[in-house]
Design a protein around this motif. Structure first.
Motif, PDB file in Angstrom:
ATOM      1  N   CYS A  73       0.830  -1.206   0.000  1.00 55.57           N
ATOM      2  CA  CYS A  73       0.000   0.000   0.000  1.00 55.57           C
ATOM      3  C   CYS A  73       0.862   1.253   0.000  1.00 55.57           C
ATOM      4  O   CYS A  73       0.549   2.234  -0.666  1.00 55.57           O
ATOM      5  CB  CYS A  73      -0.905   0.014   1.227  1.00 55.57           C
ATOM      6  N   ARG A  74       1.954   1.216   0.745  1.00 53.17           N
ATOM      7  CA  ARG A  74       2.840   2.388   0.811  1.00 53.17           C
ATOM      8  C   ARG A  74       3.403   2.738  -0.550  1.00 53.17           C
ATOM      9  O   ARG A  74       3.560   3.901  -0.900  1.00 53.17           O
ATOM     10  CB  ARG A  74       4.036   2.098   1.740  1.00 53.17           C
ATOM     11  N   SER A  75       3.723   1.739  -1.320  1.00 52.36           N
ATOM     12  CA  SER A  75       4.448   2.001  -2.562  1.00 52.36           C
ATOM     13  C   SER A  75       3.531   2.143  -3.776  1.00 52.36           C
ATOM     14  O   SER A  75       3.980   2.604  -4.817  1.00 52.36           O
ATOM     15  CB  SER A  75       5.464   0.889  -2.823  1.00 52.36           C
ATOM     16  N   TYR A  76       2.270   1.769  -3.635  1.00 51.11           N
ATOM     17  CA  TYR A  76       1.408   1.794  -4.815  1.00 51.11           C
ATOM     18  C   TYR A  76       0.962   3.213  -5.168  1.00 51.11           C
ATOM     19  O   TYR A  76       0.623   4.017  -4.297  1.00 51.11           O
ATOM     20  CB  TYR A  76       0.154   0.918  -4.617  1.00 51.11           C
ATOM     21  N   MET A 159       5.810   5.741  -6.823  1.00 52.28           N
ATOM     22  CA  MET A 159       5.469   7.002  -6.152  1.00 52.28           C
ATOM     23  C   MET A 159       4.083   6.957  -5.535  1.00 52.28           C
ATOM     24  O   MET A 159       3.173   6.368  -6.054  1.00 52.28           O
ATOM     25  CB  MET A 159       5.490   8.156  -7.153  1.00 52.28           C
ATOM     26  N   ARG A 160       3.933   7.613  -4.424  1.00 56.57           N
ATOM     27  CA  ARG A 160       2.620   7.781  -3.834  1.00 56.57           C
ATOM     28  C   ARG A 160       2.686   8.994  -2.925  1.00 56.57           C
ATOM     29  O   ARG A 160       3.672   9.200  -2.232  1.00 56.57           O
ATOM     30  CB  ARG A 160       2.205   6.556  -3.038  1.00 56.57           C
ATOM     31  N   ALA A 161       1.633   9.774  -2.912  1.00 59.63           N
ATOM     32  CA  ALA A 161       1.624  10.970  -2.078  1.00 59.63           C
ATOM     33  C   ALA A 161       1.558  10.586  -0.619  1.00 59.63           C
ATOM     34  O   ALA A 161       0.780   9.732  -0.231  1.00 59.63           O
ATOM     35  CB  ALA A 161       0.427  11.844  -2.434  1.00 59.63           C
ATOM     36  N   GLU A 162       2.384  11.187   0.172  1.00 56.04           N
ATOM     37  CA  GLU A 162       2.255  11.063   1.620  1.00 56.04           C
ATOM     38  C   GLU A 162       1.258  12.118   2.072  1.00 56.04           C
ATOM     39  O   GLU A 162       1.098  13.162   1.429  1.00 56.04           O
ATOM     40  CB  GLU A 162       3.600  11.296   2.299  1.00 56.04           C
ATOM     41  N   PRO A 163       0.540  11.872   3.153  1.00 50.69           N
ATOM     42  CA  PRO A 163      -0.463  12.842   3.571  1.00 50.69           C
ATOM     43  C   PRO A 163       0.170  14.115   4.083  1.00 50.69           C
ATOM     44  O   PRO A 163       1.301  14.103   4.565  1.00 50.69           O
ATOM     45  CB  PRO A 163      -1.197  12.115   4.702  1.00 50.69           C
ATOM     46  N   ASP A 167      -3.615  16.009   7.519  1.00 51.56           N
ATOM     47  CA  ASP A 167      -4.498  15.020   6.904  1.00 51.56           C
ATOM     48  C   ASP A 167      -3.809  13.654   6.905  1.00 51.56           C
ATOM     49  O   ASP A 167      -3.270  13.221   5.903  1.00 51.56           O
ATOM     50  CB  ASP A 167      -4.852  15.436   5.476  1.00 51.56           C
ATOM     51  N   PRO A 168      -3.791  12.982   8.037  1.00 51.43           N
ATOM     52  CA  PRO A 168      -3.043  11.732   8.138  1.00 51.43           C
ATOM     53  C   PRO A 168      -3.800  10.521   7.615  1.00 51.43           C
ATOM     54  O   PRO A 168      -3.304   9.414   7.682  1.00 51.43           O
ATOM     55  CB  PRO A 168      -2.822  11.604   9.651  1.00 51.43           C
ATOM     56  N   SER A 169      -4.992  10.674   7.050  1.00 52.20           N
ATOM     57  CA  SER A 169      -5.805   9.488   6.809  1.00 52.20           C
ATOM     58  C   SER A 169      -6.035   9.176   5.343  1.00 52.20           C
ATOM     59  O   SER A 169      -6.924   8.431   5.020  1.00 52.20           O
ATOM     60  CB  SER A 169      -7.172   9.675   7.485  1.00 52.20           C
ATOM     61  N   GLU A 170      -5.227   9.747   4.471  1.00 55.32           N
ATOM     62  CA  GLU A 170      -5.402   9.445   3.054  1.00 55.32           C
ATOM     63  C   GLU A 170      -5.109   7.979   2.792  1.00 55.32           C
ATOM     64  O   GLU A 170      -4.213   7.421   3.395  1.00 55.32           O
ATOM     65  CB  GLU A 170      -4.459  10.384   2.291  1.00 55.32           C
ATOM     66  N   PRO A 171      -5.915   7.301   1.911  1.00 50.39           N
ATOM     67  CA  PRO A 171      -5.739   5.865   1.746  1.00 50.39           C
ATOM     68  C   PRO A 171      -4.420   5.495   1.086  1.00 50.39           C
ATOM     69  O   PRO A 171      -3.865   6.307   0.369  1.00 50.39           O
ATOM     70  CB  PRO A 171      -6.906   5.473   0.833  1.00 50.39           C
TER      71      PRO A 171
END
Ligand code: SF4
Ligand code: SF4
Length: 171
Positions: A73-76, A159-163, A167-171
């Motif tokens: 999930c982190r990397s997708y 790549m994936r956006a970090e929140p 806003d810490p709850s982005e999927p």
């Protein structure tokens, strides 16, 4: 200048397709993540290495386990998110695309549980509007989110956006 990370996070909050079962029916979990996932009572399918979607951590505002989500999930990142992070562009146009996908997937869920299940049915048994929705969803997933059948040997998208901090709850 637009905050591309915050905009990409908003895209995910309004989409959720890679967590709610629209893009994937399951997500790979690394072996060393299993004790953690087991503790969280995630539904393990296909042997010990995958968790089922819709993910039980998915909440209305995004991932409920964001800080501890699995590596996959982190990397997708889907095509829309990668493109936005790399070059920005029209956020409203991107939101329109993910909302359209979400609407079709919701319609199909009302008919048959999920579009994965509907695809297994005899096409001749489906109402024409359902068949059209299935085709349109497949086209949009490929074209707009870059979906393609998952191959185990492939590395995750890079790549994936970090929140953002608020806003810490982005999927
Ligand atoms: S990474 Fe892409 S598919 Fe996943 S929630 Fe974000 S916009 Fe949707
Ligand atoms: S990002 Fe969170 S909600 Fe989405 S599949 Fe991973 S653990 Fe589940």
């Amino acid at each position: 200048m637009a905050d591309l990370v915050e905009e990409a996070s908003r895209l995910c909050r309004e989409c959720q397709a890679c967590c709610d079962g629209t893009m994937f029916s399951m997500v790979e979990v690394d072996a060393d993540e299993l004790p953690l996932e087991s503790r969280r009572r995630l539904k393990i399918v296909d042997g010990p290495t995958h968790i089922a979607q819709p993910c039980r951590h998915l909440e209305a505002s995004g991932c409920g386990a964001y800080q501890d989500r699995p590596a996959r999930c982190r990397s997708y990142a889907c095509k829309q998110q990668r493109d936005h992070l790399e070059s920005g562009g029209d956020l409203e146009a991107r939101l329109k695309k993910v909302r359209a996908i979400r609407a079709i997937a919701a319609r199909l869920r009302e008919v048959g549980g999920s579009h994965w299940e509907l695809q297994l049915r005899d096409p001749l048994s489906l109402p024409s509007e359902v068949s059209l929705d299935l085709v349109e969803l497949a086209v949009r997933l490929h074209r707009d989110l870059g979906w393609r059948p998952y191959r185990k040997e492939e590395p995750a998208a890079p790549m994936r956006a970090e929140p953002s901090a608020d806003d810490p709850s982005e999927p």
